[in-house]
Design a protein around this motif. Structure first.
Motif, mmCIF file in Angstrom:
data_model
loop_
_atom_site.group_PDB
_atom_site.id
_atom_site.type_symbol
_atom_site.label_atom_id
_atom_site.label_comp_id
_atom_site.label_asym_id
_atom_site.label_seq_id
_atom_site.Cartn_x
_atom_site.Cartn_y
_atom_site.Cartn_z
ATOM 1 N N ASN A 32 27.799 44.125 16.897
ATOM 2 C CA ASN A 32 28.484 44.744 15.769
ATOM 3 C C ASN A 32 29.963 44.907 16.115
ATOM 4 O OD1 ASN A 32 26.000 44.728 14.559
ATOM 5 N ND2 ASN A 32 25.704 46.930 14.634
ATOM 6 N N VAL A 33 30.354 46.083 16.525
ATOM 7 C CA VAL A 33 31.758 46.309 16.849
ATOM 8 C C VAL A 33 32.048 45.915 18.297
ATOM 9 C CG1 VAL A 33 33.584 48.051 17.024
ATOM 10 C CG2 VAL A 33 31.898 48.180 15.175
ATOM 11 N N MET A 34 33.147 45.218 18.496
ATOM 12 C CA MET A 34 33.687 44.943 19.836
ATOM 13 C C MET A 34 35.102 45.499 19.872
ATOM 14 S SD MET A 34 32.480 41.067 20.769
ATOM 15 C CE MET A 34 32.539 41.325 22.556
ATOM 16 N N GLY A 35 35.454 46.044 21.018
ATOM 17 C CA GLY A 35 36.782 46.640 21.070
ATOM 18 C C GLY A 35 37.335 46.769 22.466
ATOM 19 N N TRP A 36 38.564 47.255 22.518
ATOM 20 C CA TRP A 36 39.279 47.481 23.770
ATOM 21 C C TRP A 36 39.718 48.944 23.830
ATOM 22 C CZ3 TRP A 36 39.540 43.911 27.556
ATOM 23 C CH2 TRP A 36 39.277 42.583 27.209
ATOM 24 N N TYR A 37 39.498 49.532 24.989
ATOM 25 C CA TYR A 37 39.970 50.865 25.289
ATOM 26 C C TYR A 37 40.858 50.769 26.523
ATOM 27 C CZ TYR A 37 36.444 52.850 22.151
ATOM 28 O OH TYR A 37 35.690 53.190 21.045
ATOM 29 N N LEU A 47 41.066 54.537 22.486
ATOM 30 C CA LEU A 47 40.856 53.292 21.769
ATOM 31 C C LEU A 47 42.182 52.573 21.584
ATOM 32 C CD1 LEU A 47 39.036 51.389 20.033
ATOM 33 C CD2 LEU A 47 39.711 52.802 18.071
ATOM 34 N N VAL A 48 42.182 51.286 21.883
ATOM 35 C CA VAL A 48 43.345 50.444 21.613
ATOM 36 C C VAL A 48 43.140 49.719 20.284
ATOM 37 C CG1 VAL A 48 44.748 48.511 22.415
ATOM 38 C CG2 VAL A 48 43.797 50.139 24.074
ATOM 39 N N ALA A 49 42.017 49.032 20.168
ATOM 40 C CA ALA A 49 41.707 48.304 18.945
ATOM 41 C C ALA A 49 40.241 47.909 18.975
ATOM 42 C CB ALA A 49 42.582 47.063 18.798
ATOM 43 N N ASP A 50 39.649 47.811 17.767
ATOM 44 C CA ASP A 50 38.304 47.260 17.695
ATOM 45 C C ASP A 50 38.167 46.419 16.440
ATOM 46 O OD1 ASP A 50 36.791 50.497 16.878
ATOM 47 O OD2 ASP A 50 37.772 49.038 15.583
ATOM 48 N N THR A 51 37.093 45.647 16.412
ATOM 49 C CA THR A 51 36.886 44.735 15.300
ATOM 50 C C THR A 51 35.400 44.612 14.998
ATOM 51 O OG1 THR A 51 37.230 42.462 14.510
ATOM 52 C CG2 THR A 51 36.953 42.746 16.880
ATOM 53 N N SER A 52 35.080 44.580 13.715
ATOM 54 C CA SER A 52 33.693 44.430 13.308
ATOM 55 C C SER A 52 33.286 42.962 13.346
ATOM 56 C CB SER A 52 33.508 44.981 11.889
ATOM 57 O OG SER A 52 34.123 44.114 10.949
ATOM 58 N N ARG A 53 32.014 42.733 13.175
ATOM 59 C CA ARG A 53 31.508 41.362 13.167
ATOM 60 C C ARG A 53 32.112 40.562 12.008
ATOM 61 N NH1 ARG A 53 27.705 38.514 15.598
ATOM 62 N NH2 ARG A 53 26.678 36.829 14.467
ATOM 63 N N ARG A 54 32.418 41.258 10.924
ATOM 64 C CA ARG A 54 32.991 40.576 9.766
ATOM 65 C C ARG A 54 34.502 40.425 9.868
ATOM 66 N NH1 ARG A 54 29.600 42.933 4.535
ATOM 67 N NH2 ARG A 54 27.542 42.318 5.291
ATOM 68 N N GLY A 55 35.104 40.997 10.921
ATOM 69 C CA GLY A 55 36.514 40.751 11.146
ATOM 70 C C GLY A 55 37.461 41.867 10.769
ATOM 71 N N SER A 56 36.930 42.960 10.233
ATOM 72 C CA SER A 56 37.833 44.072 9.945
ATOM 73 C C SER A 56 38.282 44.698 11.264
ATOM 74 C CB SER A 56 37.157 45.118 9.072
ATOM 75 O OG SER A 56 36.048 45.661 9.735
ATOM 76 N N THR A 57 39.514 45.191 11.303
ATOM 77 C CA THR A 57 40.072 45.682 12.554
ATOM 78 C C THR A 57 40.588 47.113 12.423
ATOM 79 O OG1 THR A 57 42.254 44.777 12.071
ATOM 80 C CG2 THR A 57 40.729 43.366 13.282
ATOM 81 N N ASN A 58 40.658 47.766 13.546
ATOM 82 C CA ASN A 58 41.183 49.119 13.648
ATOM 83 C C ASN A 58 42.084 49.119 14.872
ATOM 84 O OD1 ASN A 58 41.478 51.940 13.439
ATOM 85 N ND2 ASN A 58 39.739 52.289 14.793
ATOM 86 N N VAL A 59 43.368 49.431 14.671
ATOM 87 C CA VAL A 59 44.346 49.317 15.754
ATOM 88 C C VAL A 59 45.071 50.652 15.918
ATOM 89 C CG1 VAL A 59 46.377 48.077 16.582
ATOM 90 C CG2 VAL A 59 44.659 46.875 15.220
ATOM 91 N N ALA A 60 45.215 51.099 17.150
ATOM 92 C CA ALA A 60 45.909 52.353 17.431
ATOM 93 C C ALA A 60 47.374 52.262 17.009
ATOM 94 C CB ALA A 60 45.826 52.684 18.920
ATOM 95 N N ASP A 61 47.904 53.357 16.516
ATOM 96 C CA ASP A 61 49.296 53.374 16.050
ATOM 97 C C ASP A 61 50.265 53.000 17.174
ATOM 98 O OD1 ASP A 61 48.928 56.236 13.803
ATOM 99 O OD2 ASP A 61 48.551 54.102 13.505
ATOM 100 N N SER A 62 49.932 53.375 18.405
ATOM 101 C CA SER A 62 50.839 53.142 19.532
ATOM 102 C C SER A 62 51.036 51.665 19.846
ATOM 103 C CB SER A 62 50.331 53.871 20.769
ATOM 104 O OG SER A 62 49.026 53.425 21.112
ATOM 105 N N VAL A 63 50.129 50.817 19.382
ATOM 106 C CA VAL A 63 50.232 49.387 19.679
ATOM 107 C C VAL A 63 50.321 48.531 18.429
ATOM 108 C CG1 VAL A 63 48.955 49.739 21.828
ATOM 109 C CG2 VAL A 63 47.744 48.953 19.776
ATOM 110 N N LYS A 64 50.279 49.175 17.274
ATOM 111 C CA LYS A 64 50.301 48.426 16.014
ATOM 112 C C LYS A 64 51.582 47.604 15.924
ATOM 113 C CE LYS A 64 48.027 50.569 12.976
ATOM 114 N NZ LYS A 64 47.546 51.562 11.979
ATOM 115 N N THR A 68 47.219 42.376 18.978
ATOM 116 C CA THR A 68 46.327 41.804 17.975
ATOM 117 C C THR A 68 44.944 41.590 18.583
ATOM 118 O OG1 THR A 68 48.184 40.657 16.906
ATOM 119 C CG2 THR A 68 45.959 39.895 16.376
ATOM 120 N N ILE A 69 43.933 42.071 17.893
ATOM 121 C CA ILE A 69 42.557 41.867 18.360
ATOM 122 C C ILE A 69 41.905 40.792 17.508
ATOM 123 C CG2 ILE A 69 41.600 43.696 16.870
ATOM 124 C CD1 ILE A 69 39.636 44.315 19.212
ATOM 125 N N SER A 70 41.095 39.967 18.150
ATOM 126 C CA SER A 70 40.354 38.932 17.446
ATOM 127 C C SER A 70 39.046 38.691 18.192
ATOM 128 C CB SER A 70 41.168 37.639 17.355
ATOM 129 O OG SER A 70 41.466 37.137 18.644
#
Length: 121
Positions: A32-37, A47-64, A68-70
């Protein structure tokens, strides 16, 4: 069991770039979700960033705008492209994944061993 193996860390000068990779292997039905901390000395893991299986992403403001997560679902691999690195990005970066290890609805959470990223001149 599931193993997450990270690669791509190292020493880079401020303003430089690195690309982290994390490959999952083992008893995987789907991820499901894969991410980087990351965790810097004396600080909590964040949390730095994570991404769902469908490709939606969540990125911390400090690195936005800089990171880029993929992911490649076929390879069970997640990437973190880090540009315009700053000394405050120095930390151990950990891969994390929510994995379905059987055909039931629940998932299990796994961590990689971490890879050091050091940004310094």
């Amino acid at each position: 069991q599931v193993q997450l193996v990270e690669s791509g860390g190292g020493l880079v000068q401020p303003g430089g770039s690195l690309r982290l990779s994390c490959a999952a292997s083992g008893s995987i039905v789907s991820i499901n979700v894969m991410g980087w901390y990351r965790q810097a000395p004396g600080k909590q893991r964040e949390l730095v960033a994570d991404t769902s299986r469908r490709g939606s992403t969540n990125v911390a403001d400090s690195v936005k705008g800089r990171f880029t997560i993929s992911r490649d679902n076929a390879k069970n691999t997640v990437y973190l492209q880090m540009n315009s690195l700053k000394p405050e990005d120095t930390a151990v970066y950990y891969c994390n994944a929510d994995v379905r290890i059987d055909w039931g609805p629940s998932t299990s959470n796994f961590w990689g061993q971490g890879t050091q990223v050091t940004v310094s001149s």
